[in-house]
Write a protein that holds these residues in place. Structure first.
Motif, PDB file in Angstrom:
ATOM      1  N   SER A  69       5.722  -1.570   5.826  1.00  0.00           N
ATOM      2  CA  SER A  69       4.542  -1.126   6.566  1.00  0.00           C
ATOM      3  C   SER A  69       3.732  -2.332   7.030  1.00  0.00           C
ATOM      4  O   SER A  69       3.219  -2.364   8.151  1.00  0.00           O
ATOM      5  CB  SER A  69       3.673  -0.219   5.684  1.00  0.00           C
ATOM      6  N   HIS A 120       0.231   6.972  -0.272  1.00  0.00           N
ATOM      7  CA  HIS A 120       0.760   6.280  -1.453  1.00  0.00           C
ATOM      8  C   HIS A 120       1.333   4.920  -1.072  1.00  0.00           C
ATOM      9  O   HIS A 120       2.089   4.804  -0.098  1.00  0.00           O
ATOM     10  CB  HIS A 120       1.848   7.120  -2.113  1.00  0.00           C
ATOM     11  N   ARG A 121       0.967   3.903  -1.837  1.00  0.00           N
ATOM     12  CA  ARG A 121       1.515   2.566  -1.625  1.00  0.00           C
ATOM     13  C   ARG A 121       2.611   2.305  -2.654  1.00  0.00           C
ATOM     14  O   ARG A 121       2.329   2.086  -3.821  1.00  0.00           O
ATOM     15  CB  ARG A 121       0.419   1.501  -1.761  1.00  0.00           C
ATOM     16  N   ALA A 122       3.845   2.314  -2.196  1.00  0.00           N
ATOM     17  CA  ALA A 122       4.959   2.015  -3.100  1.00  0.00           C
ATOM     18  C   ALA A 122       4.998   0.531  -3.421  1.00  0.00           C
ATOM     19  O   ALA A 122       5.383   0.131  -4.528  1.00  0.00           O
ATOM     20  CB  ALA A 122       6.274   2.453  -2.474  1.00  0.00           C
ATOM     21  N   THR A 148      12.146   0.641  -3.661  1.00  0.00           N
ATOM     22  CA  THR A 148      11.602   0.426  -2.318  1.00  0.00           C
ATOM     23  C   THR A 148      11.793  -1.020  -1.894  1.00  0.00           C
ATOM     24  O   THR A 148      12.211  -1.310  -0.760  1.00  0.00           O
ATOM     25  CB  THR A 148      10.107   0.783  -2.278  1.00  0.00           C
ATOM     26  N   LYS A 156       4.456  -1.365   1.460  1.00  0.00           N
ATOM     27  CA  LYS A 156       5.151  -0.186   1.978  1.00  0.00           C
ATOM     28  C   LYS A 156       4.363   1.053   1.596  1.00  0.00           C
ATOM     29  O   LYS A 156       4.083   1.294   0.416  1.00  0.00           O
ATOM     30  CB  LYS A 156       6.573  -0.091   1.407  1.00  0.00           C
ATOM     31  N   LYS A 157       3.978   1.839   2.611  1.00  0.00           N
ATOM     32  CA  LYS A 157       3.203   3.055   2.400  1.00  0.00           C
ATOM     33  C   LYS A 157       4.042   4.276   2.732  1.00  0.00           C
ATOM     34  O   LYS A 157       4.816   4.280   3.687  1.00  0.00           O
ATOM     35  CB  LYS A 157       1.954   3.057   3.294  1.00  0.00           C
ATOM     36  N   TYR A 158       3.873   5.313   1.914  1.00  0.00           N
ATOM     37  CA  TYR A 158       4.402   6.640   2.217  1.00  0.00           C
ATOM     38  C   TYR A 158       3.207   7.579   2.235  1.00  0.00           C
ATOM     39  O   TYR A 158       2.738   8.015   1.190  1.00  0.00           O
ATOM     40  CB  TYR A 158       5.419   7.075   1.161  1.00  0.00           C
ATOM     41  N   GLY A 159       2.675   7.825   3.422  1.00  0.00           N
ATOM     42  CA  GLY A 159       1.427   8.575   3.513  1.00  0.00           C
ATOM     43  C   GLY A 159       0.300   7.748   2.919  1.00  0.00           C
ATOM     44  O   GLY A 159       0.081   6.598   3.293  1.00  0.00           O
TER      45      GLY A 159
END
Length: 285
Positions: A55, A15-17, A43, A10-13
């Protein structure tokens, strides 16, 4: 219920959570999901509950994706540390709504917990203290009887006796009707004896998944002179080493009997300390 996590990212921009994690959770069991803040625990729980999409990779519950799958999400109850309920609803409205959503809802248990935590059914959520809101979350999570029940720091604001009562009731309910319970907490010492299996995340990666009994029996701290300890731990998987004034303590995977035969001082490593050591490491176990 069987949960298969396959190369989940899972990516936020930028950043990989969550970073390409894979594991399986199977059957009725109490899991401890541990890690520092920002490790990716919340997450993961949001994806598992069908609230957000991955993602890359996937989570399958009995072979199905939980996202936008109401039939499946009726089997999952996620209680977070806050913001679980709409602020203008009354407690009695919250209980009514959740009783419609969860097929296994236990109204008698809900009423007993409301009395146990001294909650007023006519109180609005926005008027509740943090502890009272947590008590309501605990009530909903336990009374849902959801086959997958997830608690993410559910006790914020509760005092020690109230938390202890929660743990006791959770265990009683689990023994009466086993289900999968995933419990994320920073108060590990309080609940570690309840965990049947432990998962530890660090910066979005899985660094450990193991049965709790195996961890308790095979994770030890050995102490002695640097030479003695270095000799003993040669070829073993070492979690952490500390030196002071010619003496060394090493945290390793091994047995108490073996270390004692070698003449070293030995003791078990609590799960909370193990989590701290593993999440401090530059590389996962």
């Amino acid at each position: 219920m069987k949960i298969e996590v396959k190369s989940l990212t899972k990516k936020y921009g930028d950043h990989r959570a969550l970073n390409d994690i894979s594991f399986i959770l199977d059957g009725p069991k109490i899991y401890g999901l541990l890690g520092r803040n920002g490790a990716g625990k919340t997450t993961f729980m949001d994806i598992l509950s069908g609230h957000i999409m991955a993602s890359n990779g996937e989570i399958l519950i009995n072979g199905e994706n939980p996202f936008d799958n109401q039939r499946l999400t009726e089997s999952i109850c996620l209680i977070k540390e806050g913001q679980n309920f709409k602020r203008d609803l009354k407690i009695k409205n919250v209980l009514k709504i959740y009783s419609y959503f969860y097929p296994n809802w236990d109204q008698e248990l809900a009423e007993n917990l409301i009395k146990e935590y001294n909650l007023d059914l006519n109180s609005k959520i926005k008027t509740l203290s943090k502890g009272m809101e947590s008590a309501l979350g605990i009530t909903v999570g336990l009374a849902s009887k959801a086959p997958i029940t997830i608690f993410d720091e559910p006790y914020i604001g509760l005092d020690a006796p109230s938390r202890k009562k929660f743990y006791e009731i959770m265990l009683e309910e689990y023994q009466e009707k086993p289900r999968m319970i995933i419990f994320s907490t920073h108060l590990i010492d309080e609940v570690s004896l309840l965990f049947e299996e432990v998962l530890i995340l660090r910066e979005g990666s899985l660094v450990l998944q193991e049965e709790s009994e195996i961890l308790r029996n095979n994770t030890i701290a050995v102490s002695g002179t640097i030479e003695e300890v270095e000799t003993f731990i040669s070829g073993k998987e070492v979690i952490e080493k500390k030196q002071l004034a010619g003496m060394m303590t090493a945290y390793i995977y091994g047995t108490v009997e073996e270390a004692k035969m070698f003449g070293l001082n030995v003791e078990g490593v609590p799960i909370q300390e193990l989590m701290i050591y593993l999440t401090e490491r530059k590389k996962g176990a």
